[in-house]
Write an enzyme that holds these catalytic residues in place. Structure first.
Site, PDB file in Angstrom:
ATOM      1  N   GLY A 253      19.622 -22.622 -17.819  1.00 49.69           N
ATOM      2  CA  GLY A 253      19.100 -22.322 -16.644  1.00 49.69           C
ATOM      3  C   GLY A 253      17.559 -21.970 -17.053  1.00 49.69           C
ATOM      4  CG  ASP A 254      14.137 -19.929 -18.951  1.00 46.47           C
ATOM      5  OD1 ASP A 254      13.033 -20.607 -19.239  1.00 46.47           O
ATOM      6  OD2 ASP A 254      14.108 -18.857 -18.451  1.00 46.47           O
ATOM      7  CG  ASP A 255      11.168 -22.916 -20.999  1.00 51.20           C
ATOM      8  OD1 ASP A 255      11.137 -23.701 -20.290  1.00 51.20           O
ATOM      9  OD2 ASP A 255      10.652 -21.795 -21.432  1.00 51.20           O
TER      10      ASP A 255
END
Length: 468
Positions: A253-255
């Site tokens: 859900g992120d980098d």
């Protein structure tokens, strides 16, 4: 004579039974024997069950882990030790590792992160950040934690660590957390670290966070979290030196990988850069974030980052540099080659106005230095926008080099594929045609963008074959 005969028969039956049980016991032990590759092998071994561990998915094993590791720590100067986690579901809160130690997860072992808040000690904020990420106060200790250690291995035959993050994500969205959510693995102020051959699921926040450490190997890790889960970064080397990340698959859900070194005035004061970082054979899926991000917390500096053979699928951006006025620090000598991207919003993204700050005391005169950025030998398709490159007025991002890059635009792509402000550099053999601030130097410059030929020290580490 009849009684004696009966006794003889019974004795023979007992001997046969004991022999049978012994054979079964040996068989069980043989089934739990295995070999694995590691930077160091251990002289002493124990199983979590030796310390009262129960793998039923409901019994807390926090005391068992702590007891086992406390016992095994006595062997740190006597050949080291390894703790075996057998097949089963092992519910546990946070626990800390020791030096010259291996934590090994059986292929059918699952560590389940406890949802009992009492099993998560609260720690002070990281000194290079000055505050927690989710809240100004401290932070919950990571599920697997270690500090001031040397020679630590967390590995397995693709065993699983499940953070059961939904509990934390819901409380985060509702604003109910007083402290920053825990990570799955965090090792700090340590050296000689191996994290390998594991599956990490549903972390409450970041998955793997080596910080203030050196000589780090992260290999063969699978990380999976819902693409809408908050801040579930994959692997975040933070103020680390001599690190290698290889052969990892991340859905996040992120980098997927975020390179960091401290936040605003706290990172500047702490002054510990991330440098000598190699990333190879990474596959990333993250529709709302970057494949590899540099920053935004980069105030201690980031330099000599080398990424190659990277695949991004349905990901917001390929390589992203995130910084802002007040960050200070630098991002320099960045090298990326052989990257393949499918269905992207941006291929290249540089942001000089990433606004979040630790507090209001940051120095508005602390301007970041972004220079020596090299991208080459890349292919992308179904891309909405080739690049969004935004430097800082009066503080341009310099020495940007992009060569031999082919970007296939999506049917509904932006009419202007490149937007550029406050940047300087050159290109060669790039399609679609870049912005005027990155003039094409012709085909003879197609190999101009650097990629260092020499290895960094972590590449020279030799693995040993260890056994249990």
């Amino acid at each position: 004579m009849g009684v004696q005969a009966t006794n003889l028969v019974l004795a023979l039956l007992v001997v046969a039974f004991i022999s049978f049980r012994g054979a079964e016991s040996r068989k069980a032990r043989l089934l739990d024997s295995f070999e694995y590759s590691a930077i160091n092998c251990r002289a002493h071994t124990a199983s979590l069950t030796d310390f009262g561990g129960v793998g039923d998915g409901t019994t807390s094993n926090t005391k068992a882990f702590k007891g086992a590791i406390d016992h095994l720590s006595q062997f740190a100067s006597d050949g080291g030790s390894q703790l075996f986690v057998p097949a089963g579901k092992w519910l546990t809160g946070s626990f800390s590792l020791t030096s010259h130690f291996t934590l090994y997860l059986h292929k059918d072992a699952v560590l389940l992160a406890s949802q009992d808040m009492q099993e998560w000690p609260v720690m002070k904020p990281l000194p290079s950040y000055g505050r927690g990420r989710d809240a100004a106060a401290g932070r919950y200790s990571s599920l697997i934690f270690g500090t001031n250690l040397t020679d630590v291995i967390i590995t397995g035959n693709n065993g699983t660590i499940d953070g059961q993050g939904a509990f934390w994500w819901q409380n985060f969205h509702k604003g109910k957390l007083k402290y920053t959510r825990p990570y799955l693995i965090e090792i700090m102020f340590s050296n000689s670290i191996q994290i390998s051959n594991l599956t990490l699921l549903n972390s409450p926040s970041w998955n793997v966070h080596p910080v203030y450490s050196s000589d780090i190997l992260v290999q063969g890790i699978t990380i999976i979290a819902p693409i809408t889960s908050p801040n579930t970064d994959g692997i975040n080397p933070d103020s680390c030196t001599n690190t290698k990340i290889e052969d990892c698959y991340i859905v996040s859900g992120d980098d997927c990988v975020a390179v960091k070194s401290g936040w605003d005035e706290y990172g500047i004061a702490f002054g510990m850069p991330t440098k000598q970082l190699v990333i190879r054979r990474l596959t990333c899926i993250s529709p709302y974030s970057a494949t590899i991000a540099l920053g935004s917390e980069m105030s201690g500096g980031i330099e000599d980052v080398r990424a190659e053979d990277i695949t991004a699928i349905h990901t917001e951006s390929g390589i992203r540099i995130k910084t802002a006025v007040g960050r200070g620090g630098y991002v320099k000598d960045i090298y990326v080659k052989r990257m393949t991207m499918h269905t992207m919003k941006w291929v290249f993204w540089m942001t000089g106005n990433y606004g979040s700050h630790a507090d209001k005391n940051y120095d508005p005169n602390a301007l970041p230095v972004i220079q020596g950025i090299n991208y080459r030998d890349m292919v992308a398709d179904n891309v909405t926008m080739a690049a969004r490159l935004e430097g800082i007025a009066g503080d341009p991002f310099k020495e940007i080099c992009i060569s031999n890059v082919t970007i296939g635009m999506a049917p509904k792509a932006k009419k202007v594929p490149w937007t550029c402000t406050d940047i300087e550099g050159m290109t060669s053999g790039v399609t679609p045609r870049p912005c005027g601030m990155l003039p094409d130097q012709g085909p003879e410059k197609i190999t101009s963008c650097d990629f260092p030929p020499e290895s960094i020290p972590i590449d020279l580490v030799q693995f040993k074959t260890c056994s249990f």
